[in-house]
Structures are given as structure tokens and as C-alpha cells.
Design an enzyme around this catalytic site. Structure first.
Site, PDB file in Angstrom:
ATOM      1  N   ASP A   1       0.951  -1.371   0.012  1.00 17.39           N
ATOM      2  CA  ASP A   1       0.408  -0.225  -0.226  1.00 17.39           C
ATOM      3  C   ASP A   1       0.795   1.118  -0.191  1.00 17.39           C
ATOM      4  OD1 ASP A   1      -2.789   1.255   0.359  1.00 17.39           O
ATOM      5  OD2 ASP A   1      -1.766   2.107   2.055  1.00 17.39           O
TER       6      ASP A   1
ATOM      7  N   TYR B   1       4.353   9.535  -0.453  1.00 16.45           N
ATOM      8  CA  TYR B   1       5.346   9.211   0.060  1.00 16.45           C
ATOM      9  C   TYR B   1       6.836   9.142   0.280  1.00 16.45           C
ATOM     10  CZ  TYR B   1       1.418   6.282   1.750  1.00 16.45           C
ATOM     11  OH  TYR B   1      -0.552   6.286   2.456  1.00 16.45           O
TER      12      TYR B   1
ATOM     13  N   LYS C   1      -2.281   6.185  -4.478  1.00 19.97           N
ATOM     14  CA  LYS C   1      -3.063   7.289  -4.621  1.00 19.97           C
ATOM     15  C   LYS C   1      -2.728   8.892  -5.023  1.00 19.97           C
ATOM     16  CE  LYS C   1      -3.366   5.167   0.072  1.00 19.97           C
ATOM     17  NZ  LYS C   1      -1.910   4.513   0.741  1.00 19.97           N
TER      18      LYS C   1
ATOM     19  N   HIS D   1      -6.695  10.615  -2.631  1.00 19.24           N
ATOM     20  CA  HIS D   1      -5.888  10.350  -1.447  1.00 19.24           C
ATOM     21  C   HIS D   1      -6.080  11.353   0.142  1.00 19.24           C
ATOM     22  CE1 HIS D   1      -1.471   9.460   0.608  1.00 19.24           C
ATOM     23  NE2 HIS D   1      -2.498   8.894   1.486  1.00 19.24           N
TER      24      HIS D   1
END
Ligand code: A2P
Length: 363
Positions: A111, A116, A141, A174
């Protein structure tokens, strides 16, 4: 498709071998051996669990979790694995190794997200494994600054290229917040009405770049705001914070009723609260009774509640530990559920203030 290769080698030990060093090493080894032999002999694995607690890696019962669902089936018919490696806060130069450990241990679900900042390392690590693309469920996302329908496909393409794949199994909006491209001010219109963004995502499903679409951090009101539109593909998933401190029973019940699968992020409580979660007396009691670790109790509880669980770890033995979930006997499950519902719910993640927006993103 990920190409084949070998696992990355760990750095070799430095070769200094003085006598003193050998002597010290031997002494430490003997002490450790006596200590653990005594410990395990006297108290079995539970001793090691409680001694090692939550700090490092504890021994774990590698229960196979046969009696908890390994997958959930989405409206598309795709089967999403119930346990994933969470990649949020998995840092540079550690995330790749975590991914390789995960795949080697049997994870089939990663995930991630564009924001990130680690998708390139994740992609490179996957490339090193022998895993066929179809054996891994990849989620990413769409970041807040790319909600404009004209920006969605290029944002997706960037994630695809970094991950080294030509499709995602799941792509989520997101946050229910459309930021302007420079991140300065939010776009009120697209925030209030995410349908144009959603329509673009539907197009990308039809184009074959995404297999399933969903949302993240949406409350019931915001989901209803989206689903009030004539959607071709309703959101299959909503990824939200769920843990012992913030169990979200109403959202869970509502989502089950409307066929939206919840995914639990920060399932162990997140960085700041993991120690506290794993020290909750009822969690420790259940762990001792079932001879599993406190983290396994929590991960199992999540899946038994009917959510996907996304524990993040970059520590190899924890990565492996987190995959092994097992059904808690009904009375123990209820005991834990009751304890989680008994205290005042407390969210761990709320970036509203940090973004400088004049409303709470969860309102
Ligand atoms: P680390 O990544 O250093 O292994 P959450 O998934 O709720 O966000 O929690 C993540 C935090 O929990 C990280 O600090 C992670 O540390 C730690 N963690 C993950 N798995 C375990 C485990 N099985 N036992 C103890 N701590 C864990």
C-alpha cells in the site's frame, strides 16, 4: 511486468578481528545462550514475548490465519489481499529491503502513495524479485495537488513509471481536498465536488491503467456527496485511520451496509502510539492466551472486523510477524472490541492545521 532478478545482498560485516573483540563476542554469546535457554525452558515462548515486549522483534507463532479471510472480493470481482505492507513513513534506503522481505515472506499487497516519495525504491525492489506482476496487489494514491481532471493522468503515469508497472490494482483519492498546484490555496470548487476528478479516474479504469478506484480519509458525508453523482464505478474502498484508539465503529457499520471496503491505516496506532497499543492489558492477555504477539492480536482483530489491515514496518522480522494473523475466539474478540469502544476515540492523524486550511478535513 517486473523483471526477474535476485534479492539484494545485505552489506557484509566489516572484517576486523582482534582478540579482544573475539573474546567479548564469545562472552556475550554465552551469556545470551544461557539467558534464553533458561527463559524458554522456564516459561516457553510467552516469556520471550513479554520480555522482548514491543521494542524489537519477538518470537511469534507462525499461525497461518487460515480461518480469517485472506482476501476480500471487490465489486469488480478482483480479490484484494486482507493484509498489506503499509509504506507510509517507510524511509529511503529502508523501504526497498522491507518490500523484498515482505514479498519473500508471502505478502501480496503493498500500500503506497505518490506523496510517500518512495515509489521508485519500491519499484526497484519489486523488480529484483521473481514475482509476476499479477501476484502483487499495488495501491497508490492521487495527491491533493492533482485533482484537476487535466492533471490526474500524468500524476498516475508518474506513479506507474516509478513503480515499474503499467497498471495499478487500486488508485485512491488520497484526501477529500483539492489543493492548487503550488500547494498554496485549496480549490474550493473541486474540494466541494470531487465528481470531475472521479470521472477522470473512471476513464482511466476504462483505459486499463487502473483496475479499481476508491477514496481515502473520506467521512460518510463526503462519500455521499460523491455518490450522489451518476457514478459509473462507485468507490470500492475507503482507506482511513482505524486502530485501538480510534476504532470508527459507525463508519465500519455504514461502509459494510453500502458495500465499501474499509482499509485500516495506522492499525497499530501509528509511530507515536504503537508501544501504548501493544501494552494494553487486554491485548497482552489475549496474546499470552493464544501464544501470539500483541501486534498479531491487533492485526487479527482488524481483519476479523472486516477491514484490510495495513501495518507499516521496515524491520524484517516485524514485517514477517505482521503477515501472520489468526481468528481470535469470539469471546476474546468481543473483549478487545469492547475495550476499544470503551475509551474516548482519539484520532492520531489530522493534517488540517499543517495544511493551513480553514476547516477540519474530517468535518
Ligand atoms: P518499524 O517500522 O521500525 O518496524 P502503524 O502500522 O500503526 O502505522 O505502526 C507503525 C509503527 O509500528 C512503526 O513504528 C513500526 O516500526 C512499528 N511496528 C510495526 N510492526 C510492529 C510489530 N509487529 N511490533 C512492534 N512494532 C511494530
Amino acid at each position: 511486468m517486473f523483471s526477474k532478478g535476485t534479492y539484494e545482498q545485505l552489506p557484509a560485516h566489516n572484517g576486523s578481528t582482534t582478540k579482544t573483540r573475539h573474546w567479548k563476542t564469545k562472552r556475550v554469546c554465552v551469556i545470551l545462550l544461557v539467558f534464553f535457554t533458561l527463559g524458554i525452558g522456564l516459561h516457553g515462548t510467552r516469556f520471550t514475548h513479554s520480555f522482548l515486549g514491543t521494542g524489537r522483534c519477538s518470537r511469534y507463532n507462525s499461525s497461518t490465519g487460515e480461518d480469517l479471510p485472506k482476501h476480500y472480493t471487490l465489486p469488480s470481482g478482483d480479490k484484494i489481499p486482507s493484509v498489506a505492507l503499509g509504506l507510509w513513513k517507510a524511509g529511503k534506503n529502508e523501504v526497498g529491503r522491507a518490500v523484498q522481505t515482505a514479498v519473500k515472506s508471502g505478502y501480496q499487497h503493498l500500500d503506497g502513495a505518490w506523496i510517500y516519495g518512495n515509489e521508485a525504491e519500491v519499484g526497484a525492489a519489486l523488480k529484483q524479485t521473481d514475482t509476476p506482476r499479477e501476484d502483487i496487489w499495488l495501491t497508490s494514491k492521487l495527491w491533493n495537488s492533482f485533482h484537476d481532471p487535466d492533471d490526474v493522468e500524468s500524476a498516475l503515469d508518474e506513479s506507474l513509471s516509478r513503480l515499474g508497472t503499467d497498471y495499478l490494482d487500486l488508485y485512491l483519492i488520497h484526501w477529500p481536498l483539492a489543493l492548487n498546484k503550488d500547494g498554496s490555496v485549496y480549490n474550493q470548487e473541486l474540494t466541494d465536488d470531487p465528481y470531475p476528478t472521479w470521472k477522470k479516474l473512471e476513464e482511466l479504469v476504462d483505459k486499463g491503467k487502473i483496475r479499481n478506484i476508491g477514496v481515502s480519509n473520506f467521512n460518510i458525508r463526503r462519500i455521499q456527496n460523491l455518490t450522489a453523482n451518476p457514478l459509473k464505478y462507485p468507490p470500492a474502498v475507503n482507506q482511513v485511520e482505524i486502530n485501538f484508539w480510534f476504532p470508527q465503529p459507525e463508519l465500519l457499520a455504514w461502509s459494510k451496509e453500502y458495500g465499501i471496503l474499509l482499509e485500516a491505516y495506522s492499525p497499530l496506532g501509528g509511530d507515536g502510539r504503537v508501544g501504548e497499543t501493544l501494552s494494553v492489558p487486554v491485548v497482552k492477555e489475549i496474546a499470552a492466551e493464544l501464544d501470539i504477539t500483541p501486534a498479531q492480536v491487533i492485526n487479527s482483530w482488524h481483519v476479523q472486523r472486516g477491514t484490510v489491515v495495513l501495518p507499516k514496518s521496515v524491520t524484517p522480522c516485524r514485517v514477517e510477524e505482521n503477515l501472520h494473523i489468526t481468528k481470535l475466539p469470539d469471546e476474546l474478540f468481543e473483549k478487545l472490541e469492547t475495550a476499544a469502544l470503551l475509551h474516548e476515540p482519539k484520532r492520531g492523524v489530522n493534517p488540517s492545521k499543517g495544511w493551513g486550511i480553514d476547516f477540519d478535513i474530517f468535518d
